[in-house]
Design an enzyme around this catalytic site. Sequence first.
Site, PDB file in Angstrom:
ATOM      1  CG  HIS A  58       5.922  11.353  -5.437  1.00  0.00           C
ATOM      2  ND1 HIS A  58       7.174  11.325  -4.849  1.00  0.00           N
ATOM      3  CD2 HIS A  58       5.746  12.638  -5.841  1.00  0.00           C
ATOM      4  CE1 HIS A  58       7.696  12.526  -4.890  1.00  0.00           C
ATOM      5  NE2 HIS A  58       6.862  13.345  -5.484  1.00  0.00           N
ATOM      6  CG  HIS A  91       0.594   6.344  -0.566  1.00  0.00           C
ATOM      7  ND1 HIS A  91      -0.578   6.872  -1.057  1.00  0.00           N
ATOM      8  CD2 HIS A  91       0.286   5.778   0.630  1.00  0.00           C
ATOM      9  CE1 HIS A  91      -1.560   6.640  -0.188  1.00  0.00           C
ATOM     10  NE2 HIS A  91      -1.055   5.974   0.835  1.00  0.00           N
ATOM     11  CG  HIS A 108      -1.677   1.275   1.415  1.00  0.00           C
ATOM     12  ND1 HIS A 108      -2.906   1.496   0.831  1.00  0.00           N
ATOM     13  CD2 HIS A 108      -1.385   2.407   2.113  1.00  0.00           C
ATOM     14  CE1 HIS A 108      -3.335   2.708   1.157  1.00  0.00           C
ATOM     15  NE2 HIS A 108      -2.431   3.281   1.936  1.00  0.00           N
ATOM     16  CD  GLU A 109       2.140   3.448   3.636  1.00  0.00           C
ATOM     17  OE1 GLU A 109       2.387   4.547   3.084  1.00  0.00           O
ATOM     18  OE2 GLU A 109       1.128   3.275   4.345  1.00  0.00           O
TER      19      GLU A 109
END
Length: 232
Positions: A109, A105, A101-102
């Site tokens: 980006h 991100h 999940h991270e």
Amino acid sequence: MFYYYYDGTYLLVVIGALLSLMASAKVKSSFARYSNVRSMSGMTGREAAERILRNSGIYDVQVQHIYGNLTDHYDPRNKVLSLSDSVYNSNSVAAIGVAAHECGHAIQHAKGYAPLSIRGALVPVANFGSTISWPLILMGLLIRSNASMLFINLGILAFSFAVLFQIVTLPVEFNASRRAVRILGETGMLGPDELRGTRKVLSAAALTYVAGAAAGILQLLRLLIIGGRRND
């Protein structure tokens, strides 16, 4: 005497608090359950994150350990992906899901995902708004002058930026989770049964953001009601 001081708008705050507590309890229980399910691959959260980043063509993001429980996050300012104690060295289904999940991100980006950029731009405004809103509102409620409504309205406006940040956060988090599940499935890092567990963990985590946004909206509604009463 009690009824004289009773304000029905407190119910909105209570509802928001209950939603947040329920969501927090749900994510903790889901994470705890699937933290005990070892992944078939045996990969740790750190290894999964590094592999996902490499497969996505991202080589300038550092994966590091951070202390705490469920304190995992990606910082786009310095391109650091931080994984908590229960994720970094854990080979559980829950840990791999959170790490992925991270990474979602970080991929957002790298690809210039618009909602993430908007959220990043809102951070300083939201922080300032959440800090200054209540002092302004209290000042407006305490003073007896024509400027009282000005302070109240400015406070409500400031608080609305913090709520807007929470709302913009929702698509960012949902999208990161969808990316995570898709990548884990396509790469075979988790099997079908393991993916079901990961979905439950990430869905529970998403509920905390939904509850936070709902609580913020309810609080904003309460402030608008209070401001309207004062204006009358």
